[in-house]
Design a protein around this motif. Structure first.
Motif, PDB file in Angstrom:
ATOM      1  N   ALA A   1     -16.572  25.962  12.583  1.00 25.21           N
ATOM      2  CA  ALA A   1     -17.517  25.933  13.703  1.00 25.21           C
ATOM      3  C   ALA A   1     -18.554  24.838  13.509  1.00 25.21           C
ATOM      4  O   ALA A   1     -18.956  24.149  14.462  1.00 25.21           O
ATOM      5  CB  ALA A   1     -18.215  27.291  13.840  1.00 25.21           C
ATOM      6  N   GLU A   2     -18.993  24.653  12.240  1.00 26.72           N
ATOM      7  CA  GLU A   2     -19.981  23.620  11.937  1.00 26.72           C
ATOM      8  C   GLU A   2     -19.373  22.231  12.139  1.00 26.72           C
ATOM      9  O   GLU A   2     -20.017  21.314  12.638  1.00 26.72           O
ATOM     10  CB  GLU A   2     -20.482  23.789  10.503  1.00 26.72           C
ATOM     11  N   GLU A   3     -18.107  22.100  11.732  1.00 25.72           N
ATOM     12  CA  GLU A   3     -17.424  20.822  11.905  1.00 25.72           C
ATOM     13  C   GLU A   3     -17.273  20.489  13.382  1.00 25.72           C
ATOM     14  O   GLU A   3     -17.459  19.352  13.804  1.00 25.72           O
ATOM     15  CB  GLU A   3     -16.055  20.886  11.232  1.00 25.72           C
ATOM     16  N   THR A   4     -16.935  21.506  14.169  1.00 31.37           N
ATOM     17  CA  THR A   4     -16.784  21.301  15.607  1.00 31.37           C
ATOM     18  C   THR A   4     -18.098  20.868  16.225  1.00 31.37           C
ATOM     19  O   THR A   4     -18.141  19.954  17.047  1.00 31.37           O
ATOM     20  CB  THR A   4     -16.294  22.592  16.282  1.00 31.37           C
ATOM     21  N   LYS A   5     -19.189  21.510  15.836  1.00 28.07           N
ATOM     22  CA  LYS A   5     -20.504  21.166  16.375  1.00 28.07           C
ATOM     23  C   LYS A   5     -20.875  19.737  15.987  1.00 28.07           C
ATOM     24  O   LYS A   5     -21.394  18.968  16.815  1.00 28.07           O
ATOM     25  CB  LYS A   5     -21.573  22.128  15.861  1.00 28.07           C
ATOM     26  N   ALA A   6     -20.590  19.371  14.742  1.00 25.65           N
ATOM     27  CA  ALA A   6     -20.900  18.016  14.277  1.00 25.65           C
ATOM     28  C   ALA A   6     -20.102  16.980  15.062  1.00 25.65           C
ATOM     29  O   ALA A   6     -20.628  15.924  15.432  1.00 25.65           O
ATOM     30  CB  ALA A   6     -20.615  17.901  12.786  1.00 25.65           C
ATOM     31  N   ASP A   7     -18.839  17.297  15.326  1.00 30.89           N
ATOM     32  CA  ASP A   7     -17.990  16.388  16.096  1.00 30.89           C
ATOM     33  C   ASP A   7     -18.494  16.251  17.524  1.00 30.89           C
ATOM     34  O   ASP A   7     -18.513  15.146  18.081  1.00 30.89           O
ATOM     35  CB  ASP A   7     -16.544  16.886  16.101  1.00 30.89           C
ATOM     36  N   LEU A   8     -18.902  17.370  18.111  1.00 32.52           N
ATOM     37  CA  LEU A   8     -19.421  17.347  19.473  1.00 32.52           C
ATOM     38  C   LEU A   8     -20.725  16.563  19.559  1.00 32.52           C
ATOM     39  O   LEU A   8     -20.955  15.815  20.523  1.00 32.52           O
ATOM     40  CB  LEU A   8     -19.637  18.779  19.981  1.00 32.52           C
ATOM     41  N   ASP A   9     -21.575  16.733  18.532  1.00 37.51           N
ATOM     42  CA  ASP A   9     -22.834  15.983  18.493  1.00 37.51           C
ATOM     43  C   ASP A   9     -22.570  14.489  18.395  1.00 37.51           C
ATOM     44  O   ASP A   9     -23.210  13.675  19.082  1.00 37.51           O
ATOM     45  CB  ASP A   9     -23.688  16.433  17.295  1.00 37.51           C
TER      46      ASP A   9
ATOM     47  N   MET B   1     -18.808  18.958  -2.602  1.00 32.81           N
ATOM     48  CA  MET B   1     -18.482  20.379  -2.596  1.00 32.81           C
ATOM     49  C   MET B   1     -19.006  21.044  -1.327  1.00 32.81           C
ATOM     50  O   MET B   1     -18.317  21.814  -0.688  1.00 32.81           O
ATOM     51  CB  MET B   1     -19.077  21.054  -3.846  1.00 32.81           C
ATOM     52  N   ALA B   2     -20.268  20.697  -0.956  1.00 29.75           N
ATOM     53  CA  ALA B   2     -20.880  21.299   0.230  1.00 29.75           C
ATOM     54  C   ALA B   2     -20.104  20.922   1.478  1.00 29.75           C
ATOM     55  O   ALA B   2     -19.916  21.738   2.385  1.00 29.75           O
ATOM     56  CB  ALA B   2     -22.335  20.848   0.363  1.00 29.75           C
ATOM     57  N   ASP B   3     -19.628  19.647   1.522  1.00 28.85           N
ATOM     58  CA  ASP B   3     -18.867  19.193   2.690  1.00 28.85           C
ATOM     59  C   ASP B   3     -17.568  19.970   2.834  1.00 28.85           C
ATOM     60  O   ASP B   3     -17.149  20.301   3.936  1.00 28.85           O
ATOM     61  CB  ASP B   3     -18.558  17.694   2.572  1.00 28.85           C
ATOM     62  N   ARG B   4     -16.907  20.246   1.693  1.00 33.24           N
ATOM     63  CA  ARG B   4     -15.635  20.954   1.728  1.00 33.24           C
ATOM     64  C   ARG B   4     -15.808  22.410   2.126  1.00 33.24           C
ATOM     65  O   ARG B   4     -14.867  23.056   2.570  1.00 33.24           O
ATOM     66  CB  ARG B   4     -14.943  20.859   0.379  1.00 33.24           C
ATOM     67  N   MET B   5     -17.032  22.955   1.949  1.00 31.91           N
ATOM     68  CA  MET B   5     -17.283  24.359   2.262  1.00 31.91           C
ATOM     69  C   MET B   5     -17.799  24.551   3.686  1.00 31.91           C
ATOM     70  O   MET B   5     -18.076  25.664   4.101  1.00 31.91           O
ATOM     71  CB  MET B   5     -18.302  24.935   1.265  1.00 31.91           C
ATOM     72  N   ARG B   6     -17.909  23.449   4.456  1.00 30.11           N
ATOM     73  CA  ARG B   6     -18.390  23.584   5.822  1.00 30.11           C
ATOM     74  C   ARG B   6     -17.421  24.411   6.650  1.00 30.11           C
ATOM     75  O   ARG B   6     -16.205  24.263   6.565  1.00 30.11           O
ATOM     76  CB  ARG B   6     -18.564  22.203   6.471  1.00 30.11           C
TER      77      ARG B   6
END
Length: 252
Positions: free
Chosen positions: A9-17, A1-6
């Protein structure tokens, strides 16, 4: 559930990291040092890790120096052979273990990537798959010289392929008729095949790729151009890379 609510912007940052860690090879380096640590079980684990990273840093400096030595002159110049020998000597000082030095497949693969910087990732992968060695395999001067020269010629080859594509893209649309693209690929294959067999035939091979010679050849097949199937430059360069790889022969 938490993953689906990301949030996006958070997803982009995670991808960049993730991309940063992959490009900087941190995960691979940490896995390697931990593997060595558990295999050797030194009395002073922290000192062992410190020595490992010091060695990695020195190796990185040697890799950069080796690369600069290779790129000092074009592969067609006589001094290039001397530069390649000097570049190999630089990397051959890499420490492999207690009292052991040499060029391993690991640093060799890093050099391949460094030489090919600026080319598409897919091209780098194809070349690495063809030329790379096992991580701890000793790389001889013969293999080193062969691979570095193949890469130098390849970069020139890609520039020629791109220039030829632009030559036929008279409308600057970024696309050419597939009939013409296939013709160019055939010309590239024939040219490189001649050059591979006899370096002295390079001048004659170059003539076959001149604008006048291509115009004559294109005129002969123009009636077969349908105007229905086109190919863009990116795809054409991918196919050109495949032609180059198909003609490579392993070092003797």
């Amino acid at each position: 559930m938490a993953d689906r609510m990301r949030k996006p912007a958070e997803e982009t940052k995670a991808d960049l990291d993730k991309l940063f860690l992959e490009k900087s090879r941190v995960k691979e380096t940490m896995s390697d040092v931990l593997a060595k640590l558990t295999a050797n079980r030194p009395k002073d684990a922290l000192q062992f890790i410190a020595d490992y990273f010091q060695s990695t840093f020195e190796q990185s400096k040697r890799l950069d120096k080796c690369y600069r030595c290779i790129m000092m002159t074009h592969h067609s110049r006589p001094v290039y052979q001397q530069n390649i020998a000097s570049a190999f000597d630089i990397l051959n000082q890499s420490k492999l273990g207690k009292g052991l030095y040499g060029v391993t497949g690991s640093i060799f693969d890093e050099l391949i990537t460094l030489i090919l910087q600026g080319t598409p990732e897919s091209h780098i992968k194809k070349m690495t798959d063809r030329l790379s060695r096992r991580r701890y395999e000793a790389v001889t001067y013969h293999v080193f010289h062969y691979a570095v020269t193949i890469l130098a010629v390849y970069k020139d080859y890609l520039r020629v392929a791109e220039d030829l594509f632009e030559l036929l893209d008279v409308n600057s649309s970024g696309q050419v008729d597939k009939v013409y693209a296939d013709l160019l690929l055939t010309q590239l294959s024939t040219t490189f095949d001649h050059f591979k067999k006899d370096c002295h035939s390079g001048i004659q091979a170059g003539i076959s790729l001149s604008p006048d010679a291509l115009h004559t050849t294109v005129s002969k097949v123009s009636r077969n151009a349908t105007g229905k199937e086109f190919i863009d430059c990116k795809h054409f360069l991918e196919l050109s890379a495949d032609v180059y790889l198909s003609l490579l022969q392993p070092p003797d």
